[in-house]
Scaffold this motif. Structure first.
Motif, PDB file in Angstrom:
ATOM      1  N   ALA A 269       4.566  -2.827   9.374  1.00 18.17           N
ATOM      2  CA  ALA A 269       4.789  -1.389   9.594  1.00 18.17           C
ATOM      3  C   ALA A 269       5.250  -0.709   8.307  1.00 18.17           C
ATOM      4  CB  ALA A 269       5.818  -1.182  10.700  1.00 18.17           C
ATOM      5  N   LYS A 270       6.046  -1.408   7.497  1.00 20.06           N
ATOM      6  CA  LYS A 270       6.516  -0.842   6.222  1.00 20.06           C
ATOM      7  C   LYS A 270       5.341  -0.553   5.303  1.00 20.06           C
ATOM      8  CE  LYS A 270       9.846   0.136   3.184  1.00 20.06           C
ATOM      9  NZ  LYS A 270      10.951  -0.795   3.041  1.00 20.06           N
ATOM     10  N   ASP A 271       4.367  -1.472   5.280  1.00 20.56           N
ATOM     11  CA  ASP A 271       3.186  -1.263   4.444  1.00 20.56           C
ATOM     12  C   ASP A 271       2.366  -0.076   4.945  1.00 20.56           C
ATOM     13  OD1 ASP A 271       3.577  -3.637   2.752  1.00 20.56           O
ATOM     14  OD2 ASP A 271       3.181  -4.746   4.592  1.00 20.56           O
ATOM     15  N   VAL A 272       2.287   0.082   6.273  1.00 19.62           N
ATOM     16  CA  VAL A 272       1.576   1.232   6.848  1.00 19.62           C
ATOM     17  C   VAL A 272       2.232   2.522   6.371  1.00 19.62           C
ATOM     18  CG1 VAL A 272       0.965   2.447   8.984  1.00 19.62           C
ATOM     19  CG2 VAL A 272       0.784  -0.050   8.879  1.00 19.62           C
ATOM     20  N   ALA A 273       3.569   2.578   6.455  1.00 15.30           N
ATOM     21  CA  ALA A 273       4.306   3.784   6.035  1.00 15.30           C
ATOM     22  C   ALA A 273       4.117   4.060   4.548  1.00 15.30           C
ATOM     23  CB  ALA A 273       5.782   3.630   6.371  1.00 15.30           C
ATOM     24  N   LEU A 274       4.227   3.026   3.716  1.00 16.18           N
ATOM     25  CA  LEU A 274       4.059   3.209   2.271  1.00 16.18           C
ATOM     26  C   LEU A 274       2.629   3.644   1.941  1.00 16.18           C
ATOM     27  CD1 LEU A 274       6.079   0.138   0.898  1.00 16.18           C
ATOM     28  CD2 LEU A 274       6.727   2.544   0.721  1.00 16.18           C
ATOM     29  N   TYR A 275       1.662   3.124   2.687  1.00 19.07           N
ATOM     30  CA  TYR A 275       0.260   3.530   2.493  1.00 19.07           C
ATOM     31  C   TYR A 275       0.080   5.012   2.850  1.00 19.07           C
ATOM     32  CZ  TYR A 275      -4.783   3.867   3.258  1.00 19.07           C
ATOM     33  OH  TYR A 275      -6.101   4.274   3.226  1.00 19.07           O
ATOM     34  N   LEU A 276       0.629   5.404   3.997  1.00 21.33           N
ATOM     35  CA  LEU A 276       0.509   6.806   4.416  1.00 21.33           C
ATOM     36  C   LEU A 276       1.133   7.744   3.384  1.00 21.33           C
ATOM     37  CD1 LEU A 276       1.286   6.569   8.255  1.00 21.33           C
ATOM     38  CD2 LEU A 276      -0.953   6.832   7.159  1.00 21.33           C
ATOM     39  N   MET A 277       2.270   7.334   2.832  1.00 19.60           N
ATOM     40  CA  MET A 277       2.929   8.169   1.816  1.00 19.60           C
ATOM     41  C   MET A 277       2.086   8.304   0.560  1.00 19.60           C
ATOM     42  SD  MET A 277       6.950   7.294   1.910  1.00 19.60           S
ATOM     43  CE  MET A 277       6.996   5.742   2.751  1.00 19.60           C
ATOM     44  N   SER A 278       1.417   7.226   0.174  1.00 15.33           N
ATOM     45  CA  SER A 278       0.572   7.292  -1.027  1.00 15.33           C
ATOM     46  C   SER A 278      -0.640   8.190  -0.789  1.00 15.33           C
ATOM     47  CB  SER A 278       0.111   5.885  -1.433  1.00 15.33           C
ATOM     48  OG  SER A 278      -0.854   5.386  -0.521  1.00 15.33           O
TER      49      SER A 278
ATOM     50  N   ALA B 169      -6.967   0.718   9.418  1.00 16.88           N
ATOM     51  CA  ALA B 169      -6.051  -0.398   9.169  1.00 16.88           C
ATOM     52  C   ALA B 169      -6.587  -1.359   8.109  1.00 16.88           C
ATOM     53  CB  ALA B 169      -5.790  -1.153  10.466  1.00 16.88           C
ATOM     54  N   GLU B 170      -7.904  -1.497   8.036  1.00 17.13           N
ATOM     55  CA  GLU B 170      -8.535  -2.438   7.089  1.00 17.13           C
ATOM     56  C   GLU B 170      -8.240  -2.076   5.628  1.00 17.13           C
ATOM     57  OE1 GLU B 170     -10.584  -5.277   7.606  1.00 17.13           O
ATOM     58  OE2 GLU B 170      -9.679  -5.114   9.582  1.00 17.13           O
ATOM     59  N   ASP B 171      -7.911  -0.797   5.398  1.00 20.31           N
ATOM     60  CA  ASP B 171      -7.669  -0.331   4.023  1.00 20.31           C
ATOM     61  C   ASP B 171      -6.246  -0.636   3.539  1.00 20.31           C
ATOM     62  OD1 ASP B 171     -10.231   0.715   4.035  1.00 20.31           O
ATOM     63  OD2 ASP B 171      -9.566   2.709   4.691  1.00 20.31           O
ATOM     64  N   ILE B 172      -5.413  -1.179   4.416  1.00 23.73           N
ATOM     65  CA  ILE B 172      -3.993  -1.371   4.071  1.00 23.73           C
ATOM     66  C   ILE B 172      -3.710  -2.831   3.757  1.00 23.73           C
ATOM     67  CG2 ILE B 172      -1.614  -0.942   4.813  1.00 23.73           C
ATOM     68  CD1 ILE B 172      -2.741   1.020   6.911  1.00 23.73           C
ATOM     69  N   GLU B 173      -3.090  -3.070   2.608  1.00 24.59           N
ATOM     70  CA  GLU B 173      -2.623  -4.414   2.248  1.00 24.59           C
ATOM     71  C   GLU B 173      -1.127  -4.335   1.958  1.00 24.59           C
ATOM     72  OE1 GLU B 173      -3.872  -6.172  -1.441  1.00 24.59           O
ATOM     73  OE2 GLU B 173      -4.235  -4.249  -2.403  1.00 24.59           O
ATOM     74  N   PRO B 174      -0.453  -5.473   1.758  1.00 23.84           N
ATOM     75  CA  PRO B 174       0.963  -5.390   1.391  1.00 23.84           C
ATOM     76  C   PRO B 174       1.143  -4.443   0.199  1.00 23.84           C
ATOM     77  CG  PRO B 174       0.374  -7.654   1.853  1.00 23.84           C
ATOM     78  CD  PRO B 174      -0.901  -6.872   1.886  1.00 23.84           C
ATOM     79  N   ARG B 175       2.187  -3.611   0.245  1.00 24.10           N
ATOM     80  CA  ARG B 175       2.358  -2.531  -0.730  1.00 24.10           C
ATOM     81  C   ARG B 175       3.637  -2.708  -1.543  1.00 24.10           C
ATOM     82  NH1 ARG B 175      -1.792   1.121  -1.012  1.00 24.10           N
ATOM     83  NH2 ARG B 175      -0.303   2.630  -1.814  1.00 24.10           N
ATOM     84  N   ILE B 176       3.629  -2.110  -2.733  1.00 22.84           N
ATOM     85  CA  ILE B 176       4.841  -1.992  -3.550  1.00 22.84           C
ATOM     86  C   ILE B 176       4.818  -0.614  -4.209  1.00 22.84           C
ATOM     87  CG2 ILE B 176       5.356  -4.422  -4.076  1.00 22.84           C
ATOM     88  CD1 ILE B 176       3.648  -4.094  -6.624  1.00 22.84           C
ATOM     89  N   THR B 177       5.983  -0.117  -4.568  1.00 24.95           N
ATOM     90  CA  THR B 177       6.045   1.138  -5.323  1.00 24.95           C
ATOM     91  C   THR B 177       6.241   0.821  -6.801  1.00 24.95           C
ATOM     92  OG1 THR B 177       8.428   1.384  -4.983  1.00 24.95           O
ATOM     93  CG2 THR B 177       6.968   2.474  -3.389  1.00 24.95           C
ATOM     94  N   TYR B 178       5.786   1.742  -7.650  1.00 22.21           N
ATOM     95  CA  TYR B 178       5.918   1.556  -9.094  1.00 22.21           C
ATOM     96  C   TYR B 178       6.696   2.692  -9.745  1.00 22.21           C
ATOM     97  CZ  TYR B 178       2.167   5.007  -9.117  1.00 22.21           C
ATOM     98  OH  TYR B 178       1.425   6.145  -8.903  1.00 22.21           O
ATOM     99  N   GLY B 179       6.963   3.771  -8.975  1.00 24.83           N
ATOM    100  CA  GLY B 179       7.573   4.961  -9.564  1.00 24.83           C
ATOM    101  C   GLY B 179       8.925   5.291  -9.000  1.00 24.83           C
ATOM    102  N   THR B 180       9.272   6.576  -9.009  1.00 24.38           N
ATOM    103  CA  THR B 180      10.602   6.995  -8.568  1.00 24.38           C
ATOM    104  C   THR B 180      10.543   7.952  -7.383  1.00 24.38           C
ATOM    105  OG1 THR B 180      10.571   8.696 -10.294  1.00 24.38           O
ATOM    106  CG2 THR B 180      11.694   6.625 -10.810  1.00 24.38           C
ATOM    107  N   ASN B 181       9.459   7.874  -6.618  1.00 25.12           N
ATOM    108  CA  ASN B 181       9.461   8.445  -5.262  1.00 25.12           C
ATOM    109  C   ASN B 181       8.612   7.526  -4.393  1.00 25.12           C
ATOM    110  OD1 ASN B 181       6.692   9.506  -4.722  1.00 25.12           O
ATOM    111  ND2 ASN B 181       7.140  10.905  -6.405  1.00 25.12           N
ATOM    112  N   PRO B 182       8.836   7.500  -3.076  1.00 23.89           N
ATOM    113  CA  PRO B 182       8.174   6.511  -2.227  1.00 23.89           C
ATOM    114  C   PRO B 182       6.660   6.648  -2.140  1.00 23.89           C
ATOM    115  CG  PRO B 182      10.100   7.451  -1.131  1.00 23.89           C
ATOM    116  CD  PRO B 182       9.840   8.292  -2.335  1.00 23.89           C
TER     117      PRO B 182
END
Length: 463
Positions: free
Chosen positions: A179-188, A280-293
């Motif tokens: 679910a965290k990866d889904v949220a981070l994907y949506l934010m991106s 859903a197929e477009d989402i993989e484990p996510r990480i951030t690289y910057g200073t906003n989510p």
């Protein structure tokens, strides 16, 4: 319109001020030690009592230490805020779950797990991540201190009605995607302002398949897209989660409540101000690289190059990368990390600890990593022991700390030092959020666990 948001909002309208805001009735007010002192002072100055004390619940969580909680808080400001909350709750006759008691924890973890947050409610707190409670099918949002005073005095609030948005995520998530990866994907995809002015209903196959812990994580991060709040229509998953909890209805009242809750859904003919659909197929484990989510990539991806960033955003992009010590076009897989934080109102629930333990089992914490594993409540801490997860984690070289907001924000002892990299399951990666000069990489519990045992950013699917 006929959306679920309209149904809940409209059923709580007391009156609409002509050419002005809506007076909205509030079912539940939560409060912690940071945003309430001035609200209580305001009541005193006006000679007011709390209008409906039994509908309001308080607990300290931001400033409390996650070790030796039986001892006083060392920071004088933090200690004063917690002491002031204790005094205010005693004076006004309010329920408070005090530091180091079995009911205490992070307010956005404790509310749902006690059944205080229920479908169809309006819920507020002087905290931006109040949207978490939307996971049970409630309209929940953060408010300012003056508004906290308003609710204490009248159990109502003046608000402009937000627009409605539905975000559908369809298909099936791949293994290792949370679910965290889904949220981070949506934010991106939406950016951190893409949902500004909207209240978001999450829907689709992925959301329906999510556990309640997953939905709580997803709704928690709504504010990071700029949304006023986010929620999920209640269903059998919701009812199963709430049944038997301390403040949930019992017996015949339960049956009556569920019958009503089953009506809480958007109609087939519902019209949203905006509707988006993702795969859903477009989402993989996510990480951030910057200073906003919203500045995030897939774990195997690369940081965008300057050419990929709109010209108006390039200065901010470069400033952000300079702070983080990264370069455009860089791959972060394999980048060394110094700290790992599992916890916060985003990922401090039992499911998160199960996921972390599942990855680290049979491995050992990397020597170069300081790991803080912080349950979101005393109930979560109890479940960790009952399920034997503490033994698994101990064998892998990890210790469980005491509940609290911990390293989500630099308001207690758990601060990441300047220049150090932290893989964190929390919700914000702003400059200095985890400590002055700290560098935060937001991720899921699985990615955090993989980093904790390898000492570097690692795709958990390879373990």
């Amino acid at each position: 319109m006929n959306t679920l948001f309209d149904k809940i909002w409209d059923s709580h309208v007391v009156q609409i001020v002509k050419d002005g805001p809506t007076q909205l009735y509030i079912d539940r007010l939560y409060g912690h030690e940071v945003t309430t002192p001035q609200a209580f002072d305001g009541l005193r100055q006006r000679g007011l009592k709390v209008f409906r004390p039994k509908q309001n619940f308080f607990m300290p969580d931001h400033n409390i230490q996650t070790h030796d909680q039986d001892k006083p808080i060392t920071d004088p400001v933090g200690r004063k805020q917690v002491d002031t909350l204790d005094k205010n709750c005693a004076e006004f006759g309010l329920t408070e779950y005090k530091m180091n008691t079995e009911n205490n924890g992070i307010i956005h973890v404790v509310g749902p797990e006690k059944g205080l947050s229920l479908p169809g409610m309006t819920i507020v707190c002087g905290d931006s991540h109040t949207s978490t409670h939307g996971a049970v099918g409630a309209v929940a949002f953060g408010i300012g201190t003056s508004e906290v005073e308003m609710v204490l005095a009248s159990q109502c609030i003046l608000q402009q009605k937000p627009k409605s948005m539905r975000i559908n995520v369809n298909g099936k998530l791949k293994p290792g995607v949370t679910a965290k990866d889904v949220a981070l994907y949506l934010m991106s995809q939406l950016t951190t302002s893409g949902a500004t002015g909207y209240f978001v209903e999450y829907a689709g196959d992925v959301v329906r398949d999510m556990s309640m812990d997953g939905r709580l994580t997803l709704c928690n991060l709504s504010i990071e897209m700029g949304a006023r709040g986010g929620f999920v229509a209640p269903d059998e998953t919701t009812f199963e989660y709430l049944k038997g909890r301390e403040y949930a209805p019992k017996g015949a009242d339960w049956d009556k409540a569920v019958a009503y809750w089953k009506t809480l859904k958007s109609g087939d003919d519902a019209v949203f101000d905006k509707e988006l659909t993702f795969n859903a197929e477009d989402i993989e484990p996510r990480i951030t690289y910057g200073t906003n989510p919203g500045m995030g990539i897939g774990i195997n991806g690369t940081i965008p190059t300057l050419d990929e960033i709109p010209e108006a955003e390039r200065a901010g992009f470069e400033k952000s990368l300079k702070y983080m010590g990264f370069t455009p076009g860089e791959k972060l897989l394999g980048h060394p990390v110094d700290y790992v934080f599992l916890g916060a109102c985003t990922n401090g629930r039992i499911e998160d600890f199960r996921a972390f333990a599942n990855i680290v089992k049979g491995h050992h914490k990397a020597e170069n990593v300081v790991a803080w594993l912080v349950p979101g409540s005393h109930l979560v801490a109890k479940q960790i022991k009952e399920e034997g997860l503490d033994k698994v984690l101990k064998e892998a070289g990890f210790a469980i700390r005491q509940p609290g907001c911990s390293a989500c924000l630099a308001m207690n002892d758990d601060k990441v030092p300047a220049g150090k990299y932290s893989v964190s399951t929390s919700n914000r990666n702003f400059e200095g959020r985890q400590g002055p000069g700290s560098r935060t990489i937001l991720a899921s519990p699985l990615v955090a666990a993989a980093a904790a045992i390898t000492g570097k950013i690692t795709d958990p699917r390879t373990l």
